[in-house]
Design a protein around this motif. Structure first.
Motif, PDB file in Angstrom:
ATOM      1  N   VAL A  84       0.813  -1.165   0.110  1.00  0.00           N
ATOM      2  CA  VAL A  84       0.104  -0.119  -0.125  1.00  0.00           C
ATOM      3  C   VAL A  84       0.647   1.120   0.007  1.00  0.00           C
ATOM      4  O   VAL A  84       0.534   2.307  -0.626  1.00  0.00           O
ATOM      5  N   PHE A  85       2.027   1.101   0.852  1.00  0.00           N
ATOM      6  CA  PHE A  85       2.957   2.529   0.582  1.00  0.00           C
ATOM      7  C   PHE A  85       3.765   2.473  -0.647  1.00  0.00           C
ATOM      8  O   PHE A  85       3.877   3.677  -0.980  1.00  0.00           O
ATOM      9  N   VAL A  86       4.028   1.442  -1.340  1.00  0.00           N
ATOM     10  CA  VAL A  86       4.647   1.488  -2.556  1.00  0.00           C
ATOM     11  C   VAL A  86       3.674   2.233  -3.340  1.00  0.00           C
ATOM     12  O   VAL A  86       3.808   3.059  -4.420  1.00  0.00           O
ATOM     13  N   GLY A  87       2.215   1.673  -3.565  1.00  0.00           N
ATOM     14  CA  GLY A  87       1.357   2.132  -4.334  1.00  0.00           C
ATOM     15  C   GLY A  87       1.061   3.582  -4.130  1.00  0.00           C
ATOM     16  O   GLY A  87       0.804   4.634  -5.061  1.00  0.00           O
ATOM     17  N   VAL A  88       0.844   3.946  -2.828  1.00  0.00           N
ATOM     18  CA  VAL A  88       0.478   5.527  -2.471  1.00  0.00           C
ATOM     19  C   VAL A  88       1.761   6.341  -2.957  1.00  0.00           C
ATOM     20  O   VAL A  88       1.673   7.458  -3.363  1.00  0.00           O
ATOM     21  N   GLY A  89       2.902   5.963  -2.542  1.00  0.00           N
ATOM     22  CA  GLY A  89       4.082   6.675  -2.912  1.00  0.00           C
ATOM     23  C   GLY A  89       4.123   6.832  -4.431  1.00  0.00           C
ATOM     24  O   GLY A  89       4.617   8.051  -4.933  1.00  0.00           O
ATOM     25  N   ALA A  90       4.048   5.767  -5.101  1.00  0.00           N
ATOM     26  CA  ALA A  90       4.108   6.015  -6.700  1.00  0.00           C
ATOM     27  C   ALA A  90       3.110   6.861  -7.308  1.00  0.00           C
ATOM     28  O   ALA A  90       3.399   7.767  -8.218  1.00  0.00           O
ATOM     29  N   PHE A  91       1.705   6.691  -6.836  1.00  0.00           N
ATOM     30  CA  PHE A  91       0.700   7.336  -7.258  1.00  0.00           C
ATOM     31  C   PHE A  91       0.890   8.929  -6.825  1.00  0.00           C
ATOM     32  O   PHE A  91       0.751   9.915  -7.655  1.00  0.00           O
ATOM     33  N   MET A 147       6.890  10.591   0.009  1.00  0.00           N
ATOM     34  CA  MET A 147       6.992  10.310   1.321  1.00  0.00           C
ATOM     35  C   MET A 147       6.084  10.958   2.136  1.00  0.00           C
ATOM     36  O   MET A 147       5.597  10.465   3.393  1.00  0.00           O
ATOM     37  N   ALA A 148       5.615  12.283   1.769  1.00  0.00           N
ATOM     38  CA  ALA A 148       4.569  12.959   2.705  1.00  0.00           C
ATOM     39  C   ALA A 148       3.360  12.154   2.751  1.00  0.00           C
ATOM     40  O   ALA A 148       2.575  11.996   3.694  1.00  0.00           O
ATOM     41  N   ALA A 149       2.827  11.789   1.491  1.00  0.00           N
ATOM     42  CA  ALA A 149       1.504  10.957   1.405  1.00  0.00           C
ATOM     43  C   ALA A 149       1.642   9.683   2.159  1.00  0.00           C
ATOM     44  O   ALA A 149       0.597   9.294   2.752  1.00  0.00           O
ATOM     45  N   SER A 150       2.619   8.919   2.006  1.00  0.00           N
ATOM     46  CA  SER A 150       2.818   7.518   2.854  1.00  0.00           C
ATOM     47  C   SER A 150       2.969   7.811   4.264  1.00  0.00           C
ATOM     48  O   SER A 150       2.278   7.210   4.868  1.00  0.00           O
ATOM     49  N   ALA A 151       3.233   9.116   4.699  1.00  0.00           N
ATOM     50  CA  ALA A 151       3.614   9.551   6.185  1.00  0.00           C
ATOM     51  C   ALA A 151       2.109   9.611   6.634  1.00  0.00           C
ATOM     52  O   ALA A 151       1.698   9.293   7.722  1.00  0.00           O
ATOM     53  N   VAL A 152       1.377  10.564   5.775  1.00  0.00           N
ATOM     54  CA  VAL A 152       0.036  10.839   6.254  1.00  0.00           C
ATOM     55  C   VAL A 152      -0.749   9.650   6.325  1.00  0.00           C
ATOM     56  O   VAL A 152      -1.621   9.532   7.191  1.00  0.00           O
ATOM     57  N   LEU A 153      -0.766   8.634   5.157  1.00  0.00           N
ATOM     58  CA  LEU A 153      -1.386   7.513   5.317  1.00  0.00           C
ATOM     59  C   LEU A 153      -1.252   6.585   6.512  1.00  0.00           C
ATOM     60  O   LEU A 153      -2.038   6.206   7.314  1.00  0.00           O
TER      61      LEU A 153
END
Lengths: 327, 241
Positions: free
Chosen positions: A63-70, A96-102
């Motif tokens: 999920v973090f790979v995906g969120v980071g990629a998107f 990194m910001a999106a993954s951290a927020v998620l």
């Protein structure tokens, strides 16, 4: 800093320097192999910060790979900068910001769960996010997203991404090693061994797990951004892949869960084995991965490093050193 | 007698219809060894679970140094200065003895200050320096028990809850643990002890609390408590003169 820590830093710096130099001489094919290993190792290290230190196995870390990629793809499509430094910084920063927020949003509810419940919940989170990336038109996950070519014209793309991912995996290892030596690391090891006893010794178990989860998710998101930038074109299926979650776990298990070297060794061995030696049998890739996992579980439950350590002790005659290293 | 460090007022814990601890009140004076005794199932371990916040109260209140601690999370109570050594040792098996003790020092009362010194002190007082680098999984039962105490000491608590620290030890080892408990009091710590070994309790305690079926039936100096007819009936029974 102790002499041993200084020695480790010096050896690490020498290894990174050597690998960076290799980047100038390797053929494009070997650069791509190196790149695969680094991406794989970086993701495995990201996973290990929670999975290895605290033994909280996430089955949905893709999920973090995906969120980071998107996040990288969407920001780079929205803001078009000139110059690779700004482009990479934007893409990676957004990832990194999106993954951290998620991670921050799901951490509190999900880390109240223990053991298998956490594992299953992460699997569900990954499935939900993948569905969302496909279903909501704003993400364009089912059609796919193109990422700009960020490599500067003077450098071959595979060489550029070789160096970028080497830098990222170095950062991942440095963060993980710092955590392992810090107070947080000891809290996580205590959680791994006995969460109730840890609590009674004053370890704020929830806070430790949340911090580890944040670090773990952010690093995995960083690797996701580089993965996507290297691919150039992503869809939901290519970055929210269960196989990626599986690889992170398998690399750690194959290498050994005893130290940070485990996921690194695992990533090298598994990438060479499944992508290079068996490159002609790609359709059997997952079946072979499965067989290797079964073999490891039965023959080397402590991973390749555990096996090597046992052999070394036998050669040295009995219990050489014998100290337990929590890392 | 100095001021009480811990005050329990009417503490109660029900599990369904069963009252494991019913309306128990007591105070523990600072820098003393207070023992909590009673037959199996009397509620001694439940009281420890209540004091550490591991199990919530169903009634009553607990104050530590004048501050209410009932309802606080377990790790917060630990950070205030209440440490617990378990009846059945709960080592972090994969860590070395030193790292086990270090966890106590890192997360103890004052947070991560003088960690190395606190770790060494715990190892020294528990006599574990020789095995400090060994994995906890390799220790004997007696060493594990001492490691529990070392871990708790390293946390620099004001109040140590020691749950049967003598169980399974031989007389020499028992005497060593008793001496180290008295030594801790000498250094300013307060000890609340759950123990079955009556001669040891009589020797080491300043005060004895006797529980029976979840109720407090006696509270006083060791020599008075042993003469209390209710205690003799409930607990000492056949052993009484």
């Amino acid at each position: 800093m102790s002499a041993r820590a200084l020695m480790s830093v010096a050896l690490g710096a020498a290894a990174v320097g050597g690998l960076a130099w290799l980047g100038t001489v390797l053929s494009p094919f070997h650069l791509r192999v190196g790149l695969s290993i680094f991406l794989s190792a970086g993701m495995a290290i990201g996973w290990y910060i929670l999975g290895g230190f605290a033994r909280y196995y996430s089955f949905g870390h893709t999920v973090f790979v995906g969120v980071g990629a998107f996040a990288a793809a969407l920001t780079l499509q929205t803001w078009r900068f000139d110059g690779w430094v700004l482009q990479v910084a934007t893409g990676v920063g957004a990832a990194m910001a999106a993954s951290a927020v998620l991670a921050a949003v799901i951490a509190l509810p999900i880390l109240r769960l223990r053991g298998h419940y956490f594992t299953i919940a992460m699997l569900a989170v990954a499935l939900v996010c993948a569905e969302a990336a496909s279903a909501f038109p704003v993400f364009r996950g089912s059609i796919g997203l193109t990422l700009p070519d960020v490599a500067p014209p003077s450098v071959r793309p595979e060489r550029f991404f070789y160096w970028m991912s080497l830098g990222a995996v170095t950062l991942a290892v440095a963060v993980a090693a710092l955590i392992a030596r810090a107070r947080l690391g000891y809290g996580l090891f205590a959680i791994r061994e006995d969460e109730d006893a840890a609590q009674m010794l004053g370890v704020p178990t929830t806070r430790c797990k949340v911090l580890a989860f944040l670090a773990s998710g952010t690093i995995t998101g960083l690797m996701g951004a580089l993965y996507a930038l290297n691919l150039g074109y992503i869809t939901t299926d290519s970055v929210f892949r269960g196989a990626l979650s599986l690889d992170m776990i398998v690399n750690s298990l194959v290498g050994g869960m005893g130290s940070l070297f485990g996921p690194l060794v695992g990533a090298v061995v598994m990438t060479l084995l499944t992508k290079v030696m068996l490159g002609d049998f790609l359709e059997y890739h997952l079946a072979i991965t499965g067989l290797i996992v079964v073999a490891i579980v039965f023959l080397a439950p402590d991973g390749l490093l555990g096996l090597a350590e046992k052999a070394w002790r036998r050669v040295r005659g009995g219990n050489a050193g014998g100290g337990a290293d929590p890392r | 007698m100095s001021a009480p460090i811990l005050v329990a007022e009417g503490i109660t814990r029900r599990f369904g219809q069963l009252a494991a601890v019913a309306d128990v009140s007591f105070a523990v004076a600072e820098r003393t060894v207070t023992s909590l005794i009673g037959p199996n199932g009397a509620g001694k371990s439940t009281i420890f679970n209540l004091l550490t916040g591991y199990v919530p109260l169903t009634g009553g209140r607990i104050a530590f140094r004048g501050t209410r601690i009932d309802g606080l999370a377990t790790h917060r109570i630990a950070r205030l200065g209440v440490a617990r050594a378990f009846q059945i040792a709960r080592p972090f098996r994969g860590l070395s003895v030193r790292d086990n003790v270090k966890v106590g020092a890192l997360y103890g009362r004052d947070g991560p200050r003088d960690v190395a010194a606190a770790t060494e002190r715990g190892l020294r007082l528990a006599g574990l320096e020789a095995v400090a680098e060994r994995p906890a999984a390799e220790l004997t039962i007696g060493q594990l028990r001492r490691m529990e105490v070392a871990r708790a000491i390293a946390a620099r608590p004001d109040l140590l809850l020691a749950d049967e620290p003598l169980a399974g030890l031989n007389p020499t080892e028992s005497d060593e643990v008793l001496a180290s408990l008295r030594g801790l009091v000498g250094e300013g710590m307060t000890v609340l002890l759950v123990e079955h070994d009556m001669p040891a309790v009589m020797k080491v305690s300043d005060r004895v609390l006797v529980l029976d079926a979840g109720r407090l039936i006696a509270d006083g100096r060791p020599e008075d408590v042993t003469r209390d007819p209710r205690v003799i009936e409930a607990y000492l029974g056949a052993e009484a003169p």
